[in-house]
Design a protein around this motif. Structure first.
Motif, PDB file in Angstrom:
ATOM      1  N   THR A  46     -11.279  -4.195   8.119  1.00 59.63           N
ATOM      2  CA  THR A  46     -12.259  -5.052   8.780  1.00 59.63           C
ATOM      3  C   THR A  46     -12.729  -4.467  10.118  1.00 59.63           C
ATOM      4  N   VAL A  47     -11.954  -3.608  10.735  1.00 56.47           N
ATOM      5  CA  VAL A  47     -12.388  -2.954  11.984  1.00 56.47           C
ATOM      6  C   VAL A  47     -13.603  -2.057  11.715  1.00 56.47           C
ATOM      7  N   ALA A  48     -13.581  -1.408  10.542  1.00 54.61           N
ATOM      8  CA  ALA A  48     -14.554  -0.352  10.238  1.00 54.61           C
ATOM      9  C   ALA A  48     -15.739  -0.818   9.415  1.00 54.61           C
ATOM     10  N   GLN A  49     -15.713  -2.031   8.889  1.00 49.51           N
ATOM     11  CA  GLN A  49     -16.730  -2.426   7.894  1.00 49.51           C
ATOM     12  C   GLN A  49     -18.159  -2.331   8.410  1.00 49.51           C
ATOM     13  N   ASN A  50     -18.437  -2.915   9.561  1.00 50.12           N
ATOM     14  CA  ASN A  50     -19.815  -2.948  10.039  1.00 50.12           C
ATOM     15  C   ASN A  50     -20.337  -1.544  10.337  1.00 50.12           C
ATOM     16  N   PHE A  51     -19.561  -0.742  11.044  1.00 47.49           N
ATOM     17  CA  PHE A  51     -19.996   0.617  11.384  1.00 47.49           C
ATOM     18  C   PHE A  51     -20.168   1.450  10.119  1.00 47.49           C
ATOM     19  N   THR A  63     -27.134  -3.203   8.538  1.00 46.31           N
ATOM     20  CA  THR A  63     -26.427  -4.218   7.765  1.00 46.31           C
ATOM     21  C   THR A  63     -26.456  -5.563   8.501  1.00 46.31           C
ATOM     22  N   LEU A  78     -10.011   2.190  23.380  1.00 48.11           N
ATOM     23  CA  LEU A  78     -10.240   3.642  23.357  1.00 48.11           C
ATOM     24  C   LEU A  78     -10.955   4.102  24.631  1.00 48.11           C
ATOM     25  N   ALA A 135     -20.898   0.434   7.090  1.00 44.96           N
ATOM     26  CA  ALA A 135     -22.108   0.001   6.383  1.00 44.96           C
ATOM     27  C   ALA A 135     -23.348   0.606   7.043  1.00 44.96           C
ATOM     28  N   THR A 178     -13.848   3.923  17.544  1.00 44.86           N
ATOM     29  CA  THR A 178     -13.068   3.547  16.371  1.00 44.86           C
ATOM     30  C   THR A 178     -13.895   3.718  15.104  1.00 44.86           C
ATOM     31  N   ALA A 179     -13.223   3.913  13.987  1.00 42.56           N
ATOM     32  CA  ALA A 179     -13.849   3.882  12.657  1.00 42.56           C
ATOM     33  C   ALA A 179     -14.648   5.128  12.298  1.00 42.56           C
ATOM     34  N   GLN A 234     -12.482  -7.398  16.383  1.00 42.54           N
ATOM     35  CA  GLN A 234     -11.679  -6.195  16.164  1.00 42.54           C
ATOM     36  C   GLN A 234     -12.382  -4.902  16.565  1.00 42.54           C
ATOM     37  N   ASN A 235     -13.600  -4.705  16.113  1.00 44.35           N
ATOM     38  CA  ASN A 235     -14.272  -3.436  16.379  1.00 44.35           C
ATOM     39  C   ASN A 235     -14.516  -3.246  17.874  1.00 44.35           C
ATOM     40  N   ASN A 246     -12.835  -0.411  20.506  1.00 41.01           N
ATOM     41  CA  ASN A 246     -13.625   0.502  21.328  1.00 41.01           C
ATOM     42  C   ASN A 246     -13.362   0.331  22.823  1.00 41.01           C
ATOM     43  N   THR A 296      -3.747  -3.838  12.160  1.00 36.46           N
ATOM     44  CA  THR A 296      -3.393  -4.487  10.897  1.00 36.46           C
ATOM     45  C   THR A 296      -2.769  -5.861  11.146  1.00 36.46           C
ATOM     46  N   VAL A 323     -18.181  -8.246   7.494  1.00 33.72           N
ATOM     47  CA  VAL A 323     -19.132  -7.198   7.884  1.00 33.72           C
ATOM     48  C   VAL A 323     -20.117  -7.731   8.922  1.00 33.72           C
ATOM     49  N   THR A 360      -5.883  -1.994   7.675  1.00 29.62           N
ATOM     50  CA  THR A 360      -5.620  -3.451   7.647  1.00 29.62           C
ATOM     51  C   THR A 360      -5.256  -3.919   6.231  1.00 29.62           C
TER      52      THR A 360
END
Lengths: 258, 258, 258
Positions: free
Chosen positions: C34-39, A187, B45, C41, C187-188, B37-38, B42, B54, A35, C76
């Motif tokens: 893991t791509v989406a975790q930070n956003f 976060t 996209l 949160a 993303t996410a 990754q994030n 982006n 994955t 995170v 993932t």
């Protein structure tokens, strides 16, 4: 008078730590949760440090041994990661590098709390945590006296972060009132603060002074970012900009240590 | 005169690659590190590509086989991820899809450098890396001549990124001077550039041209973002906006290829 | 007339859900990619919820059992994560906590689609997915009638997100036209919407109402952010700010439910 002078000297030393971060560009190897990885890396880059983040058991010792400081954060934890942490700590200790411990959310997981207790026996230079985590670890309320006693007993610097930050080793204890409420609204802020503690340990041998410098840099950048943000989204962006722009003069002007 | 005309044609081809990205919306499967990754998703996209990320051995072959191009980035590496990389490369090669290699930080890890050497034998269409990584891989300084010779020897396009980017295959070598210093101040920029190389490979059969297009798009968006940013935090935001807004005309106007 | 009144009541109930999120600050444990975790949160924090994200088998049951709601997102994915999901669902069900399912990208992976089908048998309160994912899961086109029938058959609320969102259980089905095209450019977003569904389940026992509230909050914040953004980079920042600022009055003014 004596205490006042000490605080002023500590602030000036913190400013010197910031300058050394920019000049020396220390490598900081971070074992941290997924995170927090991206934000933590950008926080370290913004103050001039060089982050690396691998957690794989095949590589982590090489990265830790060639870093100037190591961060161990217990978030998104598991058995493989526990193994990697052991390897990284051994590599750091063998190479004589300081390491910082962040026992994040140990109040939610007995497994993680046990690991934190084991790791405290392996000589962390500094630990940063919040009041709930301190209480889960130490079994006592997070008062200044208890934190100081705990730091003395374990021979390390303990930083308790919150609306007011507290930095204590067995001999010294100060509070820091810089910061902004939006710091609690995104976060990974605590995780990134711990990474900054590790970075400062790389350029300052006095662990208490390194921890105080990190929290001062962090709190002032948060304060500056908060003044120009509309919410937590813009705050996160402005915080990285503020860290990047912060210089020794602004740090000395703004620090509120008592 | 001949060389000048070639550069202009290359820039116009890069503009055409950008237009095809927007129109074709290629799927790009990325095995990349969790730090990147994030941001990488982006970036893809923003140019019109469709990312997937994955790394699990149960799924990675299905994702790679149904993608239009694949990125293999060696960051936050480990044994399970090494297995997944093998499966993804096999799936890409079997399906006739191009794949790009990013040997990130191999200068810090012998384990990772060995893997990078193995993977070079499996036919990557392109590789992007920085000077330190090139030197760790090739064992020679990262000069234009050496990079060109290395690309020829391994029958692939090599992109060396830095203050000046260099794109070489065995026959052609150009330098690109677009970009901005803040590009080095945030994490995952190199990783995202490699993902963009993979995306361009999906819509351009000439691998050198695809790599050059990716770096041109990246450098110009960085330059535009840098002009309106206060630091690395706002830079990261403005960079995604600039990528999203960039069109063929602006690319042709701003490209500095020589 | 009856239908009109129901919609207005539903919007007012959604506003009440938002207020309860701010007041109760529910814990939401997210197993997500893991791509989406930070956003994800930061989305949860912006509405007042408290995220946790660990996926490790040693800890996940403790976190899920002490949370107020759980999100299971299949991105993932892998065998270890499949095990963790099983443990988290068991812990949530045993503790009487609602959980939400996001079968992200199951149209790309047979392995993942099978897991989604297994998990549907374990009593999710709600599911959020897009049309392609619905078609892969249900084997029929994603029309309002088919989605309603599917929700009835599986005794859960199904939210189909897209340019128009659809929220259906066996008895009720509404469409929601808030939102902005830039929501599809980062993303996410879908993953974070599912996390918000889970958060609303923690403070609203009517699962259909909780899902509708989540999508209304999400769509309106997206609309507000889109109005002041230059591209997907600034959109992501403004979206978090808009979520943080959104109040019951603005929600009631802007909601377009029919």
């Amino acid at each position: 008078m004596h205490a006042l002078l000490d605080h002023r000297a500590a602030v000036q030393s913190s400013a010197a730590v910031l300058s050394r971060l920019r000049d020396a560009s220390p490598r900081v190897h971070c074992i941290t949760n997924t995170v927090a990885q991206n934000f933590t890396a950008n926080v370290l880059l913004a103050v001039g440090a060089q982050p690396s983040m691998t957690v794989s058991p095949e590589e982590v010792a090489a990265f830790a041994a060639s870093a100037d400081a190591v961060l161990i954060n217990l978030g998104t934890f598991g058995r493989e990661r526990a193994g990697s942490i052991g390897l990284a700590v051994t590599a750091a200790v063998t190479a004589g590098r300081p390491w910082a411990l962040d026992p994040v959310l140990i109040d939610r997981s007995p497994f993680r709390a046990n690991l934190a207790r084991d790791l405290m026996g392996r000589g962390p230079a500094a630990m940063r945590l919040n009041a709930a985590e301190f209480e889960a670890l130490a079994g006592v309320p997070a008062t200044a006296d208890r934190v100081t006693a705990f730091a003395a007993e374990h021979t390390m610097t303990v930083t308790l972060s919150g609306a007011v930050d507290l930095v204590a080793d067995g001999r010294r204890c100060v509070t820091l009132t810089n910061g902004h409420p939006l710091m609690a609204a995104i976060t990974a802020m605590g995780c990134a603060a711990s990474a900054l503690v590790a970075a400062c340990l790389a350029v300052e041998a006095d662990r208490w002074q390194a921890s105080l410098a990190a929290m001062t840099i962090f709190g002032i950048a948060g304060e500056q970012a908060g003044e120009r943000s509309q919410g937590p989204g813009s705050f996160a962006v402005n915080f990285i900009d503020a860290l990047h722009q912060l210089d020794a003069t602004a740090l000395i002007d703004r620090a509120r240590v008592s």
